[in-house]
Design a protein around this motif. Structure first.
Motif, PDB file in Angstrom:
ATOM      1  N   SER A   1      -1.130  11.087 -45.796  1.00  0.00           N
ATOM      2  CA  SER A   1      -0.508  12.325 -45.327  1.00  0.00           C
ATOM      3  C   SER A   1       0.928  12.097 -44.897  1.00  0.00           C
ATOM      4  O   SER A   1       1.794  12.961 -45.093  1.00  0.00           O
ATOM      5  CB  SER A   1      -1.315  12.907 -44.150  1.00  0.00           C
ATOM      6  OG  SER A   1      -2.599  13.332 -44.560  1.00  0.00           O
TER       7      SER A   1
ATOM      8  N   PHE B   1       2.880  14.900 -47.472  1.00  0.00           N
ATOM      9  CA  PHE B   1       3.397  16.196 -47.022  1.00  0.00           C
ATOM     10  C   PHE B   1       4.902  16.307 -47.240  1.00  0.00           C
ATOM     11  O   PHE B   1       5.404  17.380 -47.588  1.00  0.00           O
ATOM     12  CB  PHE B   1       3.035  16.428 -45.556  1.00  0.00           C
ATOM     13  CG  PHE B   1       1.640  16.954 -45.377  1.00  0.00           C
ATOM     14  CD1 PHE B   1       1.380  18.309 -45.459  1.00  0.00           C
ATOM     15  CD2 PHE B   1       0.584  16.092 -45.135  1.00  0.00           C
ATOM     16  CE1 PHE B   1       0.092  18.801 -45.294  1.00  0.00           C
ATOM     17  CE2 PHE B   1      -0.708  16.561 -44.976  1.00  0.00           C
ATOM     18  CZ  PHE B   1      -0.957  17.923 -45.060  1.00  0.00           C
TER      19      PHE B   1
ATOM     20  N   ARG C   1       6.991  18.751 -50.492  1.00  0.00           N
ATOM     21  CA  ARG C   1       8.123  19.666 -50.323  1.00  0.00           C
ATOM     22  C   ARG C   1       8.910  19.801 -51.634  1.00  0.00           C
ATOM     23  O   ARG C   1       9.531  20.838 -51.879  1.00  0.00           O
ATOM     24  CB  ARG C   1       9.032  19.151 -49.207  1.00  0.00           C
ATOM     25  CG  ARG C   1      10.256  19.988 -48.905  1.00  0.00           C
ATOM     26  CD  ARG C   1       9.897  21.279 -48.178  1.00  0.00           C
ATOM     27  NE  ARG C   1       9.426  21.032 -46.843  1.00  0.00           N
ATOM     28  CZ  ARG C   1      10.209  20.870 -45.769  1.00  0.00           C
ATOM     29  NH1 ARG C   1      11.532  20.897 -45.904  1.00  0.00           N
ATOM     30  NH2 ARG C   1       9.690  20.679 -44.574  1.00  0.00           N
TER      31      ARG C   1
ATOM     32  N   TRP D   1      -0.844  20.465 -48.949  1.00  0.00           N
ATOM     33  CA  TRP D   1      -1.821  20.648 -47.882  1.00  0.00           C
ATOM     34  C   TRP D   1      -3.202  21.015 -48.432  1.00  0.00           C
ATOM     35  O   TRP D   1      -4.237  20.677 -47.813  1.00  0.00           O
ATOM     36  CB  TRP D   1      -1.350  21.713 -46.893  1.00  0.00           C
ATOM     37  CG  TRP D   1      -1.297  23.107 -47.439  1.00  0.00           C
ATOM     38  CD1 TRP D   1      -0.235  23.720 -48.032  1.00  0.00           C
ATOM     39  CD2 TRP D   1      -2.361  24.063 -47.453  1.00  0.00           C
ATOM     40  NE1 TRP D   1      -0.561  24.995 -48.427  1.00  0.00           N
ATOM     41  CE2 TRP D   1      -1.853  25.239 -48.071  1.00  0.00           C
ATOM     42  CE3 TRP D   1      -3.674  24.057 -47.005  1.00  0.00           C
ATOM     43  CZ2 TRP D   1      -2.638  26.381 -48.251  1.00  0.00           C
ATOM     44  CZ3 TRP D   1      -4.459  25.186 -47.183  1.00  0.00           C
ATOM     45  CH2 TRP D   1      -3.940  26.338 -47.798  1.00  0.00           C
TER      46      TRP D   1
ATOM     47  N   MET E   1      -4.773  17.666 -49.434  1.00  0.00           N
ATOM     48  CA  MET E   1      -5.090  16.843 -48.268  1.00  0.00           C
ATOM     49  C   MET E   1      -6.221  17.457 -47.458  1.00  0.00           C
ATOM     50  O   MET E   1      -7.065  16.729 -46.912  1.00  0.00           O
ATOM     51  CB  MET E   1      -3.846  16.650 -47.408  1.00  0.00           C
ATOM     52  CG  MET E   1      -2.732  15.840 -48.070  1.00  0.00           C
ATOM     53  SD  MET E   1      -3.278  14.290 -48.835  1.00  0.00           S
ATOM     54  CE  MET E   1      -3.977  13.424 -47.430  1.00  0.00           C
ATOM     55  N   LEU E   2      -6.263  18.786 -47.375  1.00  0.00           N
ATOM     56  CA  LEU E   2      -7.363  19.440 -46.667  1.00  0.00           C
ATOM     57  C   LEU E   2      -8.680  19.186 -47.400  1.00  0.00           C
ATOM     58  O   LEU E   2      -9.703  18.892 -46.776  1.00  0.00           O
ATOM     59  CB  LEU E   2      -7.094  20.938 -46.554  1.00  0.00           C
ATOM     60  CG  LEU E   2      -8.146  21.754 -45.785  1.00  0.00           C
ATOM     61  CD1 LEU E   2      -8.233  21.281 -44.337  1.00  0.00           C
ATOM     62  CD2 LEU E   2      -7.796  23.245 -45.814  1.00  0.00           C
TER      63      LEU E   2
ATOM     64  N   TYR F   1      -3.923  15.037 -56.889  1.00  0.00           N
ATOM     65  CA  TYR F   1      -2.539  15.245 -56.444  1.00  0.00           C
ATOM     66  C   TYR F   1      -1.644  14.137 -56.986  1.00  0.00           C
ATOM     67  O   TYR F   1      -0.541  14.405 -57.484  1.00  0.00           O
ATOM     68  CB  TYR F   1      -2.453  15.276 -54.917  1.00  0.00           C
ATOM     69  CG  TYR F   1      -1.023  15.422 -54.439  1.00  0.00           C
ATOM     70  CD1 TYR F   1      -0.439  16.676 -54.357  1.00  0.00           C
ATOM     71  CD2 TYR F   1      -0.243  14.297 -54.124  1.00  0.00           C
ATOM     72  CE1 TYR F   1       0.886  16.817 -53.951  1.00  0.00           C
ATOM     73  CE2 TYR F   1       1.078  14.434 -53.727  1.00  0.00           C
ATOM     74  CZ  TYR F   1       1.633  15.693 -53.647  1.00  0.00           C
ATOM     75  OH  TYR F   1       2.952  15.832 -53.267  1.00  0.00           O
TER      76      TYR F   1
ATOM     77  N   TRP G   1       5.270  19.450 -37.951  1.00  0.00           N
ATOM     78  CA  TRP G   1       4.251  18.622 -38.582  1.00  0.00           C
ATOM     79  C   TRP G   1       4.887  17.433 -39.305  1.00  0.00           C
ATOM     80  O   TRP G   1       4.429  16.301 -39.182  1.00  0.00           O
ATOM     81  CB  TRP G   1       3.432  19.477 -39.526  1.00  0.00           C
ATOM     82  CG  TRP G   1       2.361  18.762 -40.303  1.00  0.00           C
ATOM     83  CD1 TRP G   1       2.244  18.675 -41.649  1.00  0.00           C
ATOM     84  CD2 TRP G   1       1.236  18.045 -39.767  1.00  0.00           C
ATOM     85  NE1 TRP G   1       1.121  17.945 -42.004  1.00  0.00           N
ATOM     86  CE2 TRP G   1       0.488  17.540 -40.866  1.00  0.00           C
ATOM     87  CE3 TRP G   1       0.788  17.764 -38.467  1.00  0.00           C
ATOM     88  CZ2 TRP G   1      -0.668  16.798 -40.701  1.00  0.00           C
ATOM     89  CZ3 TRP G   1      -0.375  17.006 -38.307  1.00  0.00           C
ATOM     90  CH2 TRP G   1      -1.085  16.537 -39.421  1.00  0.00           C
TER      91      TRP G   1
END
Length: 220
Positions: free
Chosen positions: A63, A67, A71, A78, A81-82, A95, A112
């Motif tokens: 993460s 994250f 971008r 997200w 990762m979730l 991913y 975050w």
């Protein structure tokens, strides 16, 4: 293209292996996870508790890179990762396979991203990892763990997932792109240290890397 194909082959092979070739499902296959979720940790082999927790540590390590990487990708980082919280490497590999190499970062870091980019986060993860490993080494029943690995599909798959998380971290350009976004050269000795030292290499990297270069493209 070869990198993406290999990642998809690893992803598919892992799923097929766990479903077809791993130890068969038994009535108590998911008992360890049920016991963990019930908070009955003292009744579980410390090796299994540590392994389960280290999977979470690995997802947090990823993460800290994903994250910021998301971008500049046409992907919702997200979401992957979730999903990985419940499926681990099964949601993470897609991913890594779908992302494109990109060493740029633009815009401001939100709260975050600032947390994930902070050296203190790496230090906390490093300390937590040391505690978990000491807990497993000192109090764990390793012979019982080996037996569980050979007979329990959940423990078997979780162990292999941990190994995959170690092996894939430096491979899909995620690490080299992150190093560039932090002003580091990917052909340095640091890259090979991070790539070749499982778990502690990535943790040391999170503790040492400079802040993310905002408002700047390293490709320009």
């Amino acid at each position: 293209m070869g990198r993406k194909l290999l990642l998809w082959l690893i992803w598919l092979s892992f799923i097929v292996y766990v479903l077809v070739f791993a130890p068969p499902l038994q009535s108590d296959t998911f008992q360890p996870i049920q016991t963990l979720l019930a908070g009955q940790i003292p009744t579980i082999n410390p090796v299994i508790v540590s392994l389960f927790s280290l999977i979470g540590i690995w997802l947090l390590i990823y993460s800290c890179l994903v994250f910021a990487d998301g971008r500049v990708q046409n992907l919702l980082a997200w979401v992957f990762m979730l999903a990985s919280v419940g499926t681990g490497v099964i949601a993470l590999i897609p991913y890594l396979a779908l992302r494109e190499p990109n060493q740029s970062f633009s815009g401001e870091k939100d709260a975050w991203l600032k947390l994930l980019d902070a050296k203190s986060t790496g230090i906390i993860l490093l300390f937590s990892t040391l505690v978990l490993l000491i807990y497993a080494l000192v109090f764990g029943d390793w012979s019982a763990f080996v037996q569980e690995f050979l007979t329990n599909r959940f423990i078997h798959g979780m162990s292999l997932a941990f190994c995959l998380l170690c092996l894939l971290f430096p491979y899909p350009t995620l690490l080299s792109d992150d190093m560039a976004r932090h002003g580091l050269t990917s052909d340095s000795q640091l890259f090979w240290f991070v790539a070749l030292v499982p778990l502690f290499g990535p943790l040391a990297y999170l503790c040492l890397r400079p802040p993310l270069l905002s408002f700047r493209s390293t490709n320009s």
